[in-house]
Design a protein around this motif. Structure first.
Motif, PDB file in Angstrom:
ATOM      1  N   ASP A 126      -3.080  31.366  48.597  1.00  0.00           N
ATOM      2  CA  ASP A 126      -2.438  30.284  47.508  1.00  0.00           C
ATOM      3  C   ASP A 126      -1.444  31.403  46.840  1.00  0.00           C
ATOM      4  N   ALA A 127      -2.369  31.836  46.063  1.00  0.00           N
ATOM      5  CA  ALA A 127      -2.278  33.247  45.408  1.00  0.00           C
ATOM      6  C   ALA A 127      -1.108  34.225  45.685  1.00  0.00           C
ATOM      7  N   MET A 128      -0.413  34.447  47.352  1.00  0.00           N
ATOM      8  CA  MET A 128       0.054  35.791  47.520  1.00  0.00           C
ATOM      9  C   MET A 128       1.518  34.342  48.088  1.00  0.00           C
ATOM     10  N   LEU A 160      20.153  37.659  58.439  1.00  0.00           N
ATOM     11  CA  LEU A 160      20.475  37.246  56.966  1.00  0.00           C
ATOM     12  C   LEU A 160      22.288  38.114  56.882  1.00  0.00           C
ATOM     13  N   GLY A 161      22.550  38.308  57.890  1.00  0.00           N
ATOM     14  CA  GLY A 161      24.311  38.792  57.554  1.00  0.00           C
ATOM     15  C   GLY A 161      23.999  40.330  56.695  1.00  0.00           C
ATOM     16  N   VAL A 162      23.572  41.616  57.256  1.00  0.00           N
ATOM     17  CA  VAL A 162      23.338  42.722  56.164  1.00  0.00           C
ATOM     18  C   VAL A 162      23.098  43.634  56.508  1.00  0.00           C
ATOM     19  N   SER A 163      22.869  44.842  55.833  1.00  0.00           N
ATOM     20  CA  SER A 163      22.698  45.831  57.185  1.00  0.00           C
ATOM     21  C   SER A 163      21.432  46.353  56.935  1.00  0.00           C
ATOM     22  N   VAL A 164      21.011  47.648  57.741  1.00  0.00           N
ATOM     23  CA  VAL A 164      19.289  47.140  58.102  1.00  0.00           C
ATOM     24  C   VAL A 164      18.384  48.282  56.552  1.00  0.00           C
ATOM     25  N   GLY A 165      19.516  48.956  56.347  1.00  0.00           N
ATOM     26  CA  GLY A 165      19.484  50.007  54.584  1.00  0.00           C
ATOM     27  C   GLY A 165      19.532  48.805  53.739  1.00  0.00           C
ATOM     28  N   THR A 166      19.761  48.020  53.519  1.00  0.00           N
ATOM     29  CA  THR A 166      20.111  46.830  52.857  1.00  0.00           C
ATOM     30  C   THR A 166      18.299  46.077  52.895  1.00  0.00           C
ATOM     31  N   VAL A 167      18.143  45.583  54.125  1.00  0.00           N
ATOM     32  CA  VAL A 167      16.980  45.157  54.717  1.00  0.00           C
ATOM     33  C   VAL A 167      15.749  46.167  53.822  1.00  0.00           C
ATOM     34  N   LYS A 168      15.759  47.450  53.943  1.00  0.00           N
ATOM     35  CA  LYS A 168      14.431  48.321  53.829  1.00  0.00           C
ATOM     36  C   LYS A 168      14.422  48.600  52.313  1.00  0.00           C
ATOM     37  N   SER A 169      15.570  48.238  51.785  1.00  0.00           N
ATOM     38  CA  SER A 169      15.244  48.635  50.341  1.00  0.00           C
ATOM     39  C   SER A 169      15.049  47.197  49.333  1.00  0.00           C
ATOM     40  N   ALA A 170      15.290  46.769  49.823  1.00  0.00           N
ATOM     41  CA  ALA A 170      15.308  44.781  49.003  1.00  0.00           C
ATOM     42  C   ALA A 170      13.680  44.813  49.518  1.00  0.00           C
ATOM     43  N   VAL A 171      12.962  44.828  51.216  1.00  0.00           N
ATOM     44  CA  VAL A 171      11.749  44.863  50.837  1.00  0.00           C
ATOM     45  C   VAL A 171      11.058  45.516  50.574  1.00  0.00           C
ATOM     46  N   SER A 172      11.729  47.369  50.544  1.00  0.00           N
ATOM     47  CA  SER A 172      10.149  47.501  49.397  1.00  0.00           C
ATOM     48  C   SER A 172       9.978  47.382  47.822  1.00  0.00           C
ATOM     49  N   ARG A 173      11.926  46.594  47.518  1.00  0.00           N
ATOM     50  CA  ARG A 173      11.535  46.691  46.020  1.00  0.00           C
ATOM     51  C   ARG A 173      10.114  45.555  45.878  1.00  0.00           C
ATOM     52  N   ALA A 174      10.784  44.310  46.999  1.00  0.00           N
ATOM     53  CA  ALA A 174       9.816  43.210  46.682  1.00  0.00           C
ATOM     54  C   ALA A 174       8.448  43.275  46.732  1.00  0.00           C
ATOM     55  N   LEU A 175       7.639  44.582  47.703  1.00  0.00           N
ATOM     56  CA  LEU A 175       6.827  44.757  48.393  1.00  0.00           C
ATOM     57  C   LEU A 175       6.153  45.158  46.778  1.00  0.00           C
ATOM     58  N   GLY A 176       6.711  46.037  45.702  1.00  0.00           N
ATOM     59  CA  GLY A 176       6.675  46.963  45.017  1.00  0.00           C
ATOM     60  C   GLY A 176       6.788  45.642  43.700  1.00  0.00           C
ATOM     61  N   LYS A 177       7.072  44.670  44.167  1.00  0.00           N
ATOM     62  CA  LYS A 177       7.052  43.233  42.470  1.00  0.00           C
ATOM     63  C   LYS A 177       5.527  43.015  42.814  1.00  0.00           C
ATOM     64  N   LEU A 178       5.145  43.006  44.490  1.00  0.00           N
ATOM     65  CA  LEU A 178       3.807  42.143  44.480  1.00  0.00           C
ATOM     66  C   LEU A 178       2.736  42.725  44.353  1.00  0.00           C
ATOM     67  N   ARG A 179       2.797  44.129  44.191  1.00  0.00           N
ATOM     68  CA  ARG A 179       2.373  45.017  44.138  1.00  0.00           C
ATOM     69  C   ARG A 179       1.501  44.731  42.389  1.00  0.00           C
ATOM     70  N   GLU A 180       2.363  44.524  41.937  1.00  0.00           N
ATOM     71  CA  GLU A 180       2.834  44.300  39.838  1.00  0.00           C
ATOM     72  C   GLU A 180       2.200  43.295  39.568  1.00  0.00           C
ATOM     73  N   ASP A 181       1.884  42.148  40.679  1.00  0.00           N
ATOM     74  CA  ASP A 181       2.236  40.540  40.543  1.00  0.00           C
ATOM     75  C   ASP A 181       0.479  40.653  39.706  1.00  0.00           C
ATOM     76  N   PRO A 182      -0.032  40.061  38.234  1.00  0.00           N
ATOM     77  CA  PRO A 182      -0.974  40.139  38.163  1.00  0.00           C
ATOM     78  C   PRO A 182      -1.481  39.451  38.491  1.00  0.00           C
ATOM     79  N   GLU A 183      -1.067  38.238  39.320  1.00  0.00           N
ATOM     80  CA  GLU A 183      -2.049  36.955  39.829  1.00  0.00           C
ATOM     81  C   GLU A 183      -2.997  37.906  41.348  1.00  0.00           C
ATOM     82  N   LEU A 184      -1.956  38.700  41.620  1.00  0.00           N
ATOM     83  CA  LEU A 184      -2.765  39.449  42.937  1.00  0.00           C
ATOM     84  C   LEU A 184      -3.782  41.034  42.433  1.00  0.00           C
TER      85      LEU A 184
END
Length: 188
Positions: A126-128, A160-184
């Motif tokens: 649920d927290a995730m 999603l109709g984007v480049s592979v590089g866009t997916v890599k960078s967006a997923v990397s930023r999203a995982l960084g935000k999840l690592r910093e999430d105080p609930e997790l």
């Protein structure tokens, strides 16, 4: 004293004449030889296992042999043996089989290994999902497609109709935000 085991109903009649103290009944032996197939079919209809049916018939025939001199109407022997079959089978399934034994102290349950508690797993799940829902829509879509739907980076980019590089960078930023999430934080 050990009792020999019979392999067929006619052997039961022979055994009964040796083991039981009564005089041998030739009419019983001829009855068993003549009616054994019919009585065995009846016994098989009462049990699921053919071997159990043979045992059931042998037991019923032994009971019949013991009562042979008390049976007045030998024309009704089939009914008598069928009733003995049914009563014997009923007695068998009524007998309780106890595989549990009472003891003075109850054993303590084994402790669950860390992280195997279903309540903890559900709370983490649920927290995730709450943390993922706080991500921007585009990052959330990429994380879900990449990790929950188990798509490759190329497949995610194609959907999603984007480049592979866009997916890599967006997923990397999203995982960084999840690592910093105080609930997790307790998970780390």
């Amino acid at each position: 004293m050990t009792t020999p085991v019979c392999t067929s109903a006619s052997d039961a009649a022979t055994l009964a004449t040796r083991v039981l103290p009564h005089a041998a009944y030739p009419s019983f032996s001829s009855y068993v030889r003549a009616r054994q197939p019919v009585l065995l079919r009846t016994a098989r209809s009462l049990t699921a296992n053919p071997s159990d049916a043979e045992d059931l018939l042998q037991t019923a025939l032994t009971k019949t042999y013991v009562a042979w001199d008390r049976i007045e109407d030998h024309r009704a022997l089939d009914g008598y043996v069928r009733r003995a079959l049914l009563n014997t089978r009923t007695s068998q399934w009524r007998k309780r089989k106890v595989d549990e034994f009472s003891c003075d102290e109850l054993p303590e349950p084994e402790p669950m290994p860390h992280g195997d508690d279903p309540a903890e797993r559900q709370a983490l799940h649920d927290a995730m999902w709450r943390a993922i829902m706080r991500l921007p829509a585009r990052q959330r879509a990429m994380v879900v497609l990449r990790y929950y739907e188990d798509l490759s980076e190329a497949q995610t980019a194609e959907v999603l109709g984007v480049s592979v590089g866009t997916v890599k960078s967006a997923v990397s930023r999203a995982l960084g935000k999840l690592r910093e999430d105080p609930e997790l934080e307790p998970v780390r």
